[in-house]
Design an enzyme around this catalytic site. Structure first.
Site, PDB file in Angstrom:
ATOM      1  N   SER A  98      32.828 -31.120  -5.503  1.00 13.94           N
ATOM      2  CA  SER A  98      32.382 -29.765  -5.683  1.00 13.94           C
ATOM      3  C   SER A  98      32.841 -28.799  -4.587  1.00 13.94           C
ATOM      4  CB  SER A  98      30.854 -29.724  -5.752  1.00 13.94           C
ATOM      5  OG  SER A  98      30.287 -30.156  -4.533  1.00 13.94           O
ATOM      6  N   SER A 140      32.156 -35.132  -2.873  1.00 11.38           N
ATOM      7  CA  SER A 140      32.568 -33.718  -2.905  1.00 11.38           C
ATOM      8  C   SER A 140      33.345 -33.223  -1.705  1.00 11.38           C
ATOM      9  CB  SER A 140      31.357 -32.827  -3.099  1.00 11.38           C
ATOM     10  OG  SER A 140      31.006 -32.832  -4.450  1.00 11.38           O
ATOM     11  N   LYS A 156      31.202 -23.846   3.067  1.00 16.56           N
ATOM     12  CA  LYS A 156      30.830 -23.944   1.656  1.00 16.56           C
ATOM     13  C   LYS A 156      29.598 -23.081   1.413  1.00 16.56           C
ATOM     14  CE  LYS A 156      29.853 -27.652  -1.752  1.00 16.56           C
ATOM     15  NZ  LYS A 156      29.754 -29.111  -1.929  1.00 16.56           N
TER      16      LYS A 156
HETATM   17  N1  GLN Z   1      31.030 -35.024  -8.533  1.00 24.54           N
HETATM   18  C1  GLN Z   1      29.766 -35.583  -8.159  1.00 24.54           C
HETATM   19  C2  GLN Z   1      28.680 -34.897  -8.952  1.00 24.54           C
HETATM   20  O1  GLN Z   1      29.003 -34.136  -9.779  1.00 24.54           O
HETATM   21  C3  GLN Z   1      29.555 -35.435  -6.695  1.00 24.54           C
HETATM   22  C4  GLN Z   1      29.167 -34.073  -6.288  1.00 24.54           C
HETATM   23  C5  GLN Z   1      28.947 -33.953  -4.836  1.00 24.54           C
HETATM   24  O2  GLN Z   1      29.341 -34.805  -4.040  1.00 24.54           O
HETATM   25  N2  GLN Z   1      28.281 -32.885  -4.454  1.00 24.54           N
HETATM   26  O3  GLN Z   1      27.536 -35.101  -8.749  1.00 24.54           O
END
Ligand code: GLN
Length: 528
Positions: free
Chosen positions: A196, A220, A121
């Site tokens: 994400s 995520s 990532k």
């Molecule tokens: N979707 C969640 C957020 O927007 C989690 C994001 C993540 O785990 N990085 O914060």
């Protein structure tokens, strides 16, 4: 390409190559050539698991360079449609692969990941490679050093491959918040891969990487794994070093692996886990051989089903698939027990206070002075701060900085931030109480399968609810894994979440694998 001459045939869904000697008699080749449905090996090799490929490398059926070439070709052929990558460095990957082949030839191979391409990532530092967080703010930034996980992957011999797209600074659930482009779900290119870590999930699902790393602050890794038919693990907070990970919300962030199978996740976790003095929250604990433990730990287990996770908002097809998984465990001899996690309903609210508060502090470093985007039109120092941040950050990141600054402001700190921290403690206590009775907790990963691009982007709250089943796991610091558990009527993957006890990843992985071994969901691949 050399590889096509050596291994011209491998049929979809079979693994005959693994049982084959390097140069089989000619008649066998001809026989295979006459079979219908023939794919050149390069169209199948990229869907093999790390475990299978590790075996093929160990027995010299393929070389690491051939494998890297296959992955590079595959990526070039399809990433124009999937768009999982922000960037990749072909010659660097080939150089790493060739070093792996040289080690193996010298009898110094380093284990199951030696020569395996691992995607990362684009929030994980890889020395000399771009590190963008999918933000305009870091569009020109190059990592000066390796994150601890990247260093550990190299020590395991893995080929660090590509920078994978994400929601800007890991804020989002669909990868639509990337400043560069939207990644598509390989199962349906009109839909999101989740987020994400959507690039990390899409790359593995599409055969553009064998395994990958993501980061999980509120879901995520697990949510995109569910939406892309992969296994994805968020380890216990503190098990994997965060050194070299771009911080979003430091008390929640964890790096973890994506793989096609639980075994691949176990192999990758084994390579990246362990204490790191460069991360003050890194835990001193023994790291078992997760892969070997998979075979030793056999249950039967006691599994808890939290009633709070099966209410309104759960897609009926997802609910039915998860129910079938519960039934499967029961038939396999596990005790199924209803448990209660009464503070679940406050999870999303507490998360969006704590995560944004920490993000507002972490993102203060992007000031246009030290590194990152610097506005060209600023007239004085304050103007430089304002303009650099206004130009460099996208709308979701700004929303979170504003929200986080607000909840930390002196008049509101007690009402919001402090209260959210108390709720966080209650959520953790709920889990620890449940674990007095059960070994693991079983829930859906995501309330819905992959949604269409654009479907939720105008409504932040609808997007935030995508993580309703995963967020509490981060608040409680627990390990959680998502594994494939079926498909909807229109062919979209469904994920099952298993939540484990702190630092007992070996048990969690074994429980997940027991389900995986009795089903074939993980063997299905998207047609691209
Ligand atoms: N979707 C969640 C957020 O927007 C989690 C994001 C993540 O785990 N990085 O914060």
């Amino acid at each position: 390409m050399l590889i096509n001459f050596q291994f011209p045939i491998l049929k979809q869904g079979t693994n005959r190559l693994a049982h084959r000697s390097r140069w089989p008699p000619c008649s066998l080749w001809l026989f295979d050539l006459l079979l219908p449905n023939i794919f050149p090996v390069s169209s199948e090799l990229y869907f093999q698991t790390a475990a299978e490929l590790g075996e093929m490398l160990a027995t010299k059926k393929i070389s690491a360079v051939e494998l890297a070439q296959t992955i590079i070709e595959r990526t070039k052929a399809i990433d124009g449609r999937v768009r999982a990558f922000n960037s990749f460095d072909e010659s660097d990957a080939l150089a790493q692969a060739s070093a792996s082949d040289a080690r193996r030839a010298a009898g110094q191979a380093r284990g199951p990941l030696d020569g395996i391409p691992v995607g990362l990532k684009d929030v994980i530092s890889v020395a000399g490679q771009p590190l963008t967080a999918s933000s305009k703010m870091l569009a020109q930034f190059v990592s000066p050093y390796d994150a601890t996980v990247a260093r550990k992957l190299r020590e395991a011999g893995a080929v660090c491959w590509g920078r994978l797209n994400l929601d800007e600074f890991a804020m989002g659930s669909s990868t639509e918040n990337s400043a560069f482009h939207v990644t598509s779900n390989p199962w349906d290119l009109a839909r999101v891969p989740g987020g994400s870590s959507g690039g990390s999930a899409a790359a593995v699902a599409a055969g553009e990487a064998v395994v990958s790393l993501g980061s999980d602050t509120g879901g995520s890794i697990r949510q995109p794994a569910a939406l892309c038919n992969l296994a994805g693990l968020k380890p216990t907070y503190g098990l994997v070093s965060r050194y070299g990970l771009i911080a979003f919300a430091s008390s929640l962030d964890q790096i973890g692996p994506f793989g096609r199978t639980v075994e691949d996740v176990a192999i990758t976790l084994g390579a990246i886990a362990g204490h790191d003095e460069r991360d003050s929250t890194s835990f001193r604990t023994g790291i078992p051989d997760y892969r070997a433990e998979l075979k030793k730990r056999r249950g039967p287990w006691k599994l808890g089903i939290p009633r709070e996770y099966f209410g309104t908002g759960l897609d009926p097809e997802v609910g039915a698939a998860v129910q079938r998984a519960i039934d499967h465990y029961q038939k396999a001899g596990c005790a199924i027990k209803e448990v209660s996690l009464p503070h679940t309903e406050y999870g999303v609210a507490a998360y969006y206070i704590i995560a944004t508060a920490e993000a507002s502090s972490n993102l203060a470093r992007y000031d246009g002075i030290r590194y990152g985007h610097r506005s060209k039109t600023a007239t004085d120092i304050l103007d430089l701060y304002f303009k650099s941040r206004a130009e460099g950050f996208g709308p979701e990141v700004k929303r979170r900085i504003i929200l986080g600054t607000y909840v930390l402001s002196s008049g509101y700190y007690d009402a919001y931030y402090l209260r959210a921290q108390k709720v966080r403690t209650l959520i953790r206590q709920d889990f620890l109480k449940a674990y007095q009775e059960v070994d693991a907790i079983l829930t859906p990963t995501s309330p819905t399968p992959a949604f269409r691009k654009g479907e939720k982007s105008a409504d932040p709250l609808a997007m935030y609810l995508s993580d309703i089943y995963t967020i509490t796991v981060n608040l409680a610091g627990l390990p959680g894994i998502s594994i494939p558990c079926g498909f909807t009527g229109n062919g979209l993957p469904i994920g099952l979440q298993l939540i484990g006890q702190p630092y007992l990843e070996a048990d969690l992985l074994a429980i997940a694998r027991a389900y995986e071994q009795a089903h074939d969901w993980h063997t299905r691949h998207p047609k691209l």
